[in-house]
Design a protein around this motif. Sequence first.
Motif, PDB file in Angstrom:
ATOM      1  N   CYS A  63       0.694  -1.145   0.346  1.00  0.00           N
ATOM      2  CA  CYS A  63       0.511   0.435   0.149  1.00  0.00           C
ATOM      3  C   CYS A  63       0.594   1.304  -0.059  1.00  0.00           C
ATOM      4  CB  CYS A  63      -1.005  -0.280   1.412  1.00  0.00           C
ATOM      5  SG  CYS A  63      -0.449   0.090   2.914  1.00  0.00           S
ATOM      6  N   TRP A  64       0.664   2.191  -0.744  1.00  0.00           N
ATOM      7  CA  TRP A  64       1.078   3.564  -0.765  1.00  0.00           C
ATOM      8  C   TRP A  64       0.597   4.828   0.890  1.00  0.00           C
ATOM      9  CZ3 TRP A  64       0.902   2.631  -7.160  1.00  0.00           C
ATOM     10  CH2 TRP A  64       1.073   1.687  -6.642  1.00  0.00           C
ATOM     11  N   TYR A  65       1.250   5.464   0.210  1.00  0.00           N
ATOM     12  CA  TYR A  65       0.886   6.900   1.296  1.00  0.00           C
ATOM     13  C   TYR A  65       1.327   7.840   0.551  1.00  0.00           C
ATOM     14  CZ  TYR A  65      -0.456  10.969   4.740  1.00  0.00           C
ATOM     15  OH  TYR A  65      -1.133  11.251   4.828  1.00  0.00           O
ATOM     16  N   VAL A  66       0.545   8.719  -0.405  1.00  0.00           N
ATOM     17  CA  VAL A  66       1.301   9.715  -1.342  1.00  0.00           C
ATOM     18  C   VAL A  66       1.694  10.698  -0.543  1.00  0.00           C
ATOM     19  CG1 VAL A  66       1.145  11.606  -3.295  1.00  0.00           C
ATOM     20  CG2 VAL A  66       0.186   9.023  -3.006  1.00  0.00           C
ATOM     21  N   LEU A  67       3.210  11.033  -0.222  1.00  0.00           N
ATOM     22  CA  LEU A  67       4.222  12.132   0.360  1.00  0.00           C
ATOM     23  C   LEU A  67       3.930  13.536  -0.397  1.00  0.00           C
ATOM     24  CD1 LEU A  67       7.114  10.061   1.717  1.00  0.00           C
ATOM     25  CD2 LEU A  67       4.320  10.693   3.286  1.00  0.00           C
ATOM     26  N   ASP A  68       4.067  13.252  -1.851  1.00  0.00           N
ATOM     27  CA  ASP A  68       4.400  14.885  -2.548  1.00  0.00           C
ATOM     28  C   ASP A  68       3.792  13.753  -4.154  1.00  0.00           C
ATOM     29  OD1 ASP A  68       5.223  16.717  -2.905  1.00  0.00           O
ATOM     30  OD2 ASP A  68       6.961  16.748  -3.647  1.00  0.00           O
ATOM     31  N   ALA A  69       3.127  15.376  -4.686  1.00  0.00           N
ATOM     32  CA  ALA A  69       2.755  14.890  -5.730  1.00  0.00           C
ATOM     33  C   ALA A  69       2.200  15.632  -7.114  1.00  0.00           C
ATOM     34  CB  ALA A  69       1.750  13.846  -5.826  1.00  0.00           C
ATOM     35  N   GLU A  81      -2.927  12.658  -5.272  1.00  0.00           N
ATOM     36  CA  GLU A  81      -2.583  14.289  -4.712  1.00  0.00           C
ATOM     37  C   GLU A  81      -2.554  13.313  -3.243  1.00  0.00           C
ATOM     38  OE1 GLU A  81      -6.494  16.037  -3.120  1.00  0.00           O
ATOM     39  OE2 GLU A  81      -5.572  16.798  -4.933  1.00  0.00           O
ATOM     40  N   PRO A  82      -0.579  14.282  -2.133  1.00  0.00           N
ATOM     41  CA  PRO A  82      -0.171  14.440  -1.625  1.00  0.00           C
ATOM     42  C   PRO A  82      -1.614  14.040  -0.735  1.00  0.00           C
ATOM     43  CG  PRO A  82       0.729  16.268  -2.514  1.00  0.00           C
ATOM     44  CD  PRO A  82      -0.327  16.109  -3.315  1.00  0.00           C
ATOM     45  N   GLY A  83      -1.225  12.992   0.418  1.00  0.00           N
ATOM     46  CA  GLY A  83      -2.128  12.958   1.705  1.00  0.00           C
ATOM     47  C   GLY A  83      -3.272  11.524   0.908  1.00  0.00           C
ATOM     48  N   ASP A  84      -3.350  11.248  -0.427  1.00  0.00           N
ATOM     49  CA  ASP A  84      -3.885  10.232  -0.782  1.00  0.00           C
ATOM     50  C   ASP A  84      -3.487   8.556  -0.167  1.00  0.00           C
ATOM     51  OD1 ASP A  84      -5.454  11.270  -2.451  1.00  0.00           O
ATOM     52  OD2 ASP A  84      -5.351  11.263  -4.085  1.00  0.00           O
ATOM     53  N   PHE A  85      -3.937   7.921   0.197  1.00  0.00           N
ATOM     54  CA  PHE A  85      -3.654   6.069   0.176  1.00  0.00           C
ATOM     55  C   PHE A  85      -4.357   5.325  -0.406  1.00  0.00           C
ATOM     56  CE2 PHE A  85      -4.519   2.027   2.166  1.00  0.00           C
ATOM     57  CZ  PHE A  85      -3.348   1.968   2.900  1.00  0.00           C
ATOM     58  N   ILE A  86      -3.567   3.854  -0.672  1.00  0.00           N
ATOM     59  CA  ILE A  86      -3.592   3.143  -2.557  1.00  0.00           C
ATOM     60  C   ILE A  86      -3.213   2.116  -2.100  1.00  0.00           C
ATOM     61  CG2 ILE A  86      -3.645   2.826  -4.239  1.00  0.00           C
ATOM     62  CD1 ILE A  86      -4.597   5.821  -4.087  1.00  0.00           C
ATOM     63  N   TYR A  87      -3.852   1.440  -2.147  1.00  0.00           N
ATOM     64  CA  TYR A  87      -4.278   0.144  -1.289  1.00  0.00           C
ATOM     65  C   TYR A  87      -3.482  -1.238  -2.474  1.00  0.00           C
ATOM     66  CZ  TYR A  87      -5.206  -4.531   0.428  1.00  0.00           C
ATOM     67  OH  TYR A  87      -5.295  -6.354   1.222  1.00  0.00           O
ATOM     68  N   ILE A 124       3.481   3.465 -10.207  1.00  0.00           N
ATOM     69  CA  ILE A 124       3.764   4.817 -10.363  1.00  0.00           C
ATOM     70  C   ILE A 124       4.069   5.580 -10.493  1.00  0.00           C
ATOM     71  CG2 ILE A 124       4.753   6.324  -8.388  1.00  0.00           C
ATOM     72  CD1 ILE A 124       5.177   3.238  -6.939  1.00  0.00           C
ATOM     73  N   GLY A 125       3.654   7.043 -11.182  1.00  0.00           N
ATOM     74  CA  GLY A 125       3.778   8.317 -12.249  1.00  0.00           C
ATOM     75  C   GLY A 125       4.637   8.872 -12.071  1.00  0.00           C
ATOM     76  N   ALA A 126       5.467   9.456 -13.056  1.00  0.00           N
ATOM     77  CA  ALA A 126       6.660  10.488 -12.269  1.00  0.00           C
ATOM     78  C   ALA A 126       6.080  11.154 -11.548  1.00  0.00           C
ATOM     79  CB  ALA A 126       6.460  10.539 -13.588  1.00  0.00           C
ATOM     80  N   GLY A 127       7.196  12.434 -10.914  1.00  0.00           N
ATOM     81  CA  GLY A 127       6.528  13.102  -9.976  1.00  0.00           C
ATOM     82  C   GLY A 127       5.614  12.845  -8.628  1.00  0.00           C
ATOM     83  N   ILE A 128       5.569  11.731  -8.287  1.00  0.00           N
ATOM     84  CA  ILE A 128       5.099  11.334  -7.370  1.00  0.00           C
ATOM     85  C   ILE A 128       6.242  10.300  -6.363  1.00  0.00           C
ATOM     86  CG2 ILE A 128       3.366   8.929  -5.871  1.00  0.00           C
ATOM     87  CD1 ILE A 128       2.158   9.297  -8.897  1.00  0.00           C
ATOM     88  N   VAL A 129       5.731  10.378  -5.170  1.00  0.00           N
ATOM     89  CA  VAL A 129       6.671  10.928  -4.118  1.00  0.00           C
ATOM     90  C   VAL A 129       5.483   9.479  -3.222  1.00  0.00           C
ATOM     91  CG1 VAL A 129       8.140  10.289  -2.100  1.00  0.00           C
ATOM     92  CG2 VAL A 129       8.764  12.631  -4.458  1.00  0.00           C
ATOM     93  N   ILE A 130       5.868   8.333  -2.524  1.00  0.00           N
ATOM     94  CA  ILE A 130       5.480   8.070  -1.916  1.00  0.00           C
ATOM     95  C   ILE A 130       6.311   7.184  -0.691  1.00  0.00           C
ATOM     96  CG2 ILE A 130       3.263   6.957  -3.414  1.00  0.00           C
ATOM     97  CD1 ILE A 130       4.906   4.635  -3.047  1.00  0.00           C
ATOM     98  N   LEU A 131       5.088   6.806   0.373  1.00  0.00           N
ATOM     99  CA  LEU A 131       5.695   6.004   1.726  1.00  0.00           C
ATOM    100  C   LEU A 131       5.438   4.395   1.599  1.00  0.00           C
ATOM    101  CD1 LEU A 131       6.219   6.494   4.651  1.00  0.00           C
ATOM    102  CD2 LEU A 131       5.222   4.674   4.513  1.00  0.00           C
ATOM    103  N   GLU A 132       5.873   3.144   1.195  1.00  0.00           N
ATOM    104  CA  GLU A 132       5.643   2.237   0.784  1.00  0.00           C
ATOM    105  C   GLU A 132       5.444   1.132   2.386  1.00  0.00           C
ATOM    106  OE1 GLU A 132       5.523   0.066  -3.234  1.00  0.00           O
ATOM    107  OE2 GLU A 132       6.985  -1.438  -2.554  1.00  0.00           O
ATOM    108  N   THR A 133       4.194   0.391   2.525  1.00  0.00           N
ATOM    109  CA  THR A 133       4.277  -0.597   3.540  1.00  0.00           C
ATOM    110  C   THR A 133       3.845  -1.813   2.982  1.00  0.00           C
ATOM    111  OG1 THR A 133       3.987   0.701   4.725  1.00  0.00           O
ATOM    112  CG2 THR A 133       3.205  -1.552   5.788  1.00  0.00           C
ATOM    113  N   GLN A 134       4.855  -2.649   2.859  1.00  0.00           N
ATOM    114  CA  GLN A 134       4.782  -4.113   1.650  1.00  0.00           C
ATOM    115  C   GLN A 134       4.773  -5.748   2.868  1.00  0.00           C
ATOM    116  OE1 GLN A 134       8.109  -3.254  -0.943  1.00  0.00           O
ATOM    117  NE2 GLN A 134       8.229  -5.500  -0.382  1.00  0.00           N
ATOM    118  N   GLN A 135       4.672  -5.919   2.584  1.00  0.00           N
ATOM    119  CA  GLN A 135       5.092  -7.639   2.527  1.00  0.00           C
ATOM    120  C   GLN A 135       6.678  -7.844   1.882  1.00  0.00           C
ATOM    121  OE1 GLN A 135       2.019 -10.027   1.127  1.00  0.00           O
ATOM    122  NE2 GLN A 135       2.494 -11.750   2.244  1.00  0.00           N
ATOM    123  N   SER A 136       7.501  -8.365   2.778  1.00  0.00           N
ATOM    124  CA  SER A 136       9.271  -8.322   2.706  1.00  0.00           C
ATOM    125  C   SER A 136       8.835  -9.441   1.180  1.00  0.00           C
ATOM    126  CB  SER A 136       9.476  -8.651   3.627  1.00  0.00           C
ATOM    127  OG  SER A 136      10.541  -8.432   3.721  1.00  0.00           O
TER     128      SER A 136
END
Length: 318
Positions: free
Chosen positions: A119-125, A162-168, A177-189
């Motif tokens: 899952c992704w938490y969008v930090l910047d876009a 946009e920033p603050g969006d959450f994607i599962y 993930i598209g150009a111009g996006i920074v995400i924090l990703e939580t995932q299985q290892s």
Amino acid sequence: MYSEPIFLQPVFQEKIWGGNKLKTVYHYDIPSEQTGEAWVISAHPNGPSVIENGPLKGQTLAEAWESHGELFNKSADNNEAYPLLIKILDANDDLSVQVHPDDAFAREVEGVPYGKTECWYVLDANPDSELILGHHAETKQDLEQMMADGEWDELLRRVKVEPGDFIYVPSGTIHAIGAGIVILETQQSSDTTYRVYDYDRTDADGNQRELHLEKAAAVTNVPHRIPELNQEEAVSGDLTMTKLVENEYFGVSQWVLNGRVEQTMEADFLQVSVIKGDAVLAVDGKRFEIKKGTHFILPHGIEKYELSGEAEFVVSWV
């Protein structure tokens, strides 16, 4: 009993689509201007984090998991690998379109312990940034035919973020993930990726990156379905906690701190990433300054902790 947080050094991965925001925004000492990923909490063999503090300083998280299972409330007969991996991704260019297998396929075909639900938490876009999430094929036959014919515009489902969006992104979901996006990703290892499409890009030698169309088609969920997320908000003191997702692999929350809160540990252990602001973490009489770009684990055995300051966090647990 271990009575302090476990702070971790990020491990950097250079990518053809990477950039320099991990340096300019998070002040990390990155290896190049094409640094795509910081593996900030990782026990994966392709990039294990090193512990920065305490009695285990200098050990990797993987070593701590193996030799000090009590820090994670790991049972003595648990021979599984550390289950989760946290990354920050800086997409200076579009990532390849890809898909990941589930646990059963990963173990049977690749011989690795985990598939990959993430899952992704969008930090910047950047304005009008978009990513790919899912597809428009109704049957496996349609999917395979459209992939073979290169009908990518018709096949791929695009979503603006946009920033603050959450994607599962459950395993079997085609995504990019598209150009111009920074995400924090939580995932299985897991580091198992099946590349579906790479925009016909070539490296310095004129070679295209390998595609994995047969495996990709085998693991892709058809038709694409949008999962329903039961997101809940709770308030404790000056802390607002929004549970973003909880499944059989992980739970993830966004925390917003405006002041002070004392918390009781309920999970076996917590993984914490500071994504905005700065704060003080107090554990067992010890105080630790934390700021944007800090990542740590609150291990099993810590019963209570206190947070004070103005900050935002993404927190995950098994």
